[in-house]
Design a protein around this motif. Structure first.
Motif, short mmCIF file in Angstrom:
data_model
loop_
_atom_site.label_atom_id
_atom_site.label_comp_id
_atom_site.label_asym_id
_atom_site.label_seq_id
_atom_site.Cartn_x
_atom_site.Cartn_y
_atom_site.Cartn_z
N ARG A 32 49.71 40.58 32.04
CA ARG A 32 50.14 40.04 30.35
C ARG A 32 49.21 39.18 29.48
O ARG A 32 49.35 38.45 28.63
N GLU A 33 48.20 38.28 30.79
CA GLU A 33 47.54 37.29 30.40
C GLU A 33 46.18 37.11 31.44
O GLU A 33 45.80 38.37 32.35
N GLY A 34 45.16 37.53 30.48
CA GLY A 34 43.82 36.98 31.23
C GLY A 34 43.02 38.78 31.58
O GLY A 34 42.19 38.57 32.10
N ASN A 35 43.86 39.40 30.27
CA ASN A 35 43.07 40.40 30.02
C ASN A 35 42.83 41.36 28.84
O ASN A 35 42.70 41.99 28.77
N THR A 36 42.23 40.30 28.82
CA THR A 36 40.68 40.35 27.35
C THR A 36 39.47 39.92 27.92
O THR A 36 39.83 38.72 28.46
N LEU A 37 38.10 40.03 27.36
CA LEU A 37 37.59 39.88 27.44
C LEU A 37 37.46 38.20 26.82
O LEU A 37 37.14 38.44 25.79
N MET A 38 36.93 36.91 27.45
CA MET A 38 37.88 35.20 26.41
C MET A 38 38.23 35.30 25.62
O MET A 38 39.60 36.35 25.42
N ASP A 39 37.61 35.57 24.33
CA ASP A 39 38.36 35.22 22.82
C ASP A 39 38.28 36.67 22.54
O ASP A 39 38.37 36.64 20.82
N THR A 40 37.60 37.33 23.17
CA THR A 40 37.05 38.85 21.74
C THR A 40 38.35 39.74 21.88
O THR A 40 38.04 40.61 21.24
N GLY A 41 39.59 39.96 22.75
CA GLY A 41 40.52 40.75 21.97
C GLY A 41 40.56 42.33 22.85
O GLY A 41 41.18 42.87 22.90
N MET A 42 38.61 42.12 23.25
CA MET A 42 38.86 43.47 24.26
C MET A 42 39.15 43.45 25.61
O MET A 42 39.00 42.59 26.05
N PRO A 43 39.48 44.71 25.87
CA PRO A 43 40.53 44.37 27.28
C PRO A 43 40.07 44.88 28.43
O PRO A 43 38.92 45.98 28.28
N VAL A 44 40.64 44.23 29.76
CA VAL A 44 39.24 44.36 30.86
C VAL A 44 40.85 44.46 31.84
O VAL A 44 42.10 45.04 31.93
N VAL A 45 39.82 45.21 32.70
CA VAL A 45 41.23 45.70 34.39
C VAL A 45 40.76 45.16 35.38
O VAL A 45 39.17 44.47 35.47
N ILE A 46 41.52 44.97 36.37
CA ILE A 46 40.59 44.01 38.08
C ILE A 46 39.90 45.19 38.88
O ILE A 46 40.86 46.39 38.94
N VAL A 47 38.60 45.28 38.93
CA VAL A 47 38.65 46.15 39.97
C VAL A 47 38.58 45.46 41.47
O VAL A 47 37.46 44.51 41.37
N THR A 48 39.10 46.64 42.75
CA THR A 48 39.51 45.26 44.06
C THR A 48 38.88 46.09 44.67
O THR A 48 38.46 47.81 44.95
N MET A 49 37.57 45.05 45.46
CA MET A 49 36.61 46.23 46.71
C MET A 49 36.79 45.74 48.03
O MET A 49 36.74 44.19 48.12
N ARG A 50 35.74 47.02 48.75
CA ARG A 50 35.03 45.94 49.52
C ARG A 50 33.50 45.19 49.89
O ARG A 50 32.68 45.88 49.01
N LYS A 56 34.79 41.82 53.42
CA LYS A 56 35.67 41.39 52.71
C LYS A 56 35.82 41.77 51.44
O LYS A 56 35.63 42.61 50.91
N VAL A 57 37.28 41.67 50.77
CA VAL A 57 38.10 41.94 50.17
C VAL A 57 37.74 41.42 49.11
O VAL A 57 37.48 39.71 48.58
N ARG A 58 36.76 42.01 47.54
CA ARG A 58 36.65 40.95 46.38
C ARG A 58 36.82 41.66 45.38
O ARG A 58 37.37 42.53 45.11
N LYS A 59 37.22 40.81 44.32
CA LYS A 59 37.77 41.46 42.88
C LYS A 59 36.82 40.99 41.85
O LYS A 59 36.18 40.02 41.63
N VAL A 60 36.75 41.94 40.83
CA VAL A 60 35.86 41.35 39.81
C VAL A 60 36.99 42.04 38.59
O VAL A 60 37.72 42.74 38.51
N ALA A 61 36.41 41.17 37.33
CA ALA A 61 37.26 41.83 36.00
C ALA A 61 35.98 42.92 35.15
O ALA A 61 35.25 42.11 35.25
N LEU A 62 36.58 43.99 35.17
CA LEU A 62 35.41 44.62 33.97
C LEU A 62 36.58 45.16 32.54
O LEU A 62 37.57 45.49 32.93
N MET A 63 35.20 46.01 32.00
CA MET A 63 35.69 45.86 30.56
C MET A 63 37.02 47.68 30.34
O MET A 63 36.73 47.88 31.46
N ARG A 64 37.54 47.13 30.03
CA ARG A 64 38.55 48.68 30.42
C ARG A 64 38.06 49.81 29.26
O ARG A 64 37.54 49.56 28.14
N VAL A 65 37.98 50.91 30.49
CA VAL A 65 36.95 51.71 29.43
C VAL A 65 38.21 53.28 30.39
O VAL A 65 37.98 54.00 31.25
#
Length: 152
Positions: A32-50, A56-65
């Motif tokens: 519900r929060e932290g779901n856009t790239l800064m104040d652009t309003g453009m949505p992101v997703v969270i990707v979790t990987m090894r 170790k488990v790593r996480k990054v926010a990437l643009m939602r496509v």
């Protein structure tokens, strides 16, 4: 297949404070929060990987496509000469990945795409986030594109 089936182990937050804080906010609020790239309003997703080197488990926010339930993961890094570290992680462990687009993460399998399939996904990515076109112009490398699809 659940996320815990594909990703277990110690989580190592990003060295980038901005990434760390965005991932934490997104996860804590179910997207519900932290779901856009800064104040652009453009949505992101969270990707979790090894992590390729650390394991170790790593996480990054990437643009939602997103298209028909599949997602493009674009390794642009703003058009820098090098791929982002997470590109190497996905190449090393494409079956140890989760994606969160909303309240709950889900397991995905990723594959790097090329040729016509890459062109189609690239066009979708640029439509979702137009700066990708500028990033490709800034670099000599072909920006990698991965497709993430739900793991069954």
């Amino acid at each position: 297949m659940s996320v815990s089936d594909v990703l277990q182990g110690e989580y190592e937050p990003s060295a980038s404070r901005f990434v760390r804080e965005q991932v934490e906010l997104y996860e804590r609020t179910g997207g519900r929060e932290g779901n856009t790239l800064m104040d652009t309003g453009m949505p992101v997703v969270i990707v979790t990987m090894r992590g390729r080197s650390s394991g170790k488990v790593r996480k990054v926010a990437l643009m939602r496509v997103e298209h028909d339930g599949a997602y493009a993961l674009v390794g642009s890094q703003g058009g820098t000469p090098e791929n982002p570290a997470w590109v190497h992680n996905l190449r090393a462990a494409p079956d140890e990945v989760a994606l969160q687009d909303g309240p709950e993460p889900f397991a995905v399998r990723v594959r790097e795409v090329g040729g016509e399939e890459r062109r189609v996904w690239w066009d979708r990515a640029v439509a979702a986030y137009p700066p990708y076109a500028d990033y490709q112009e800034k670099t000599d490398r072909v920006i990698p594109v991965f497709v993430a699809e739900r793991a069954d």
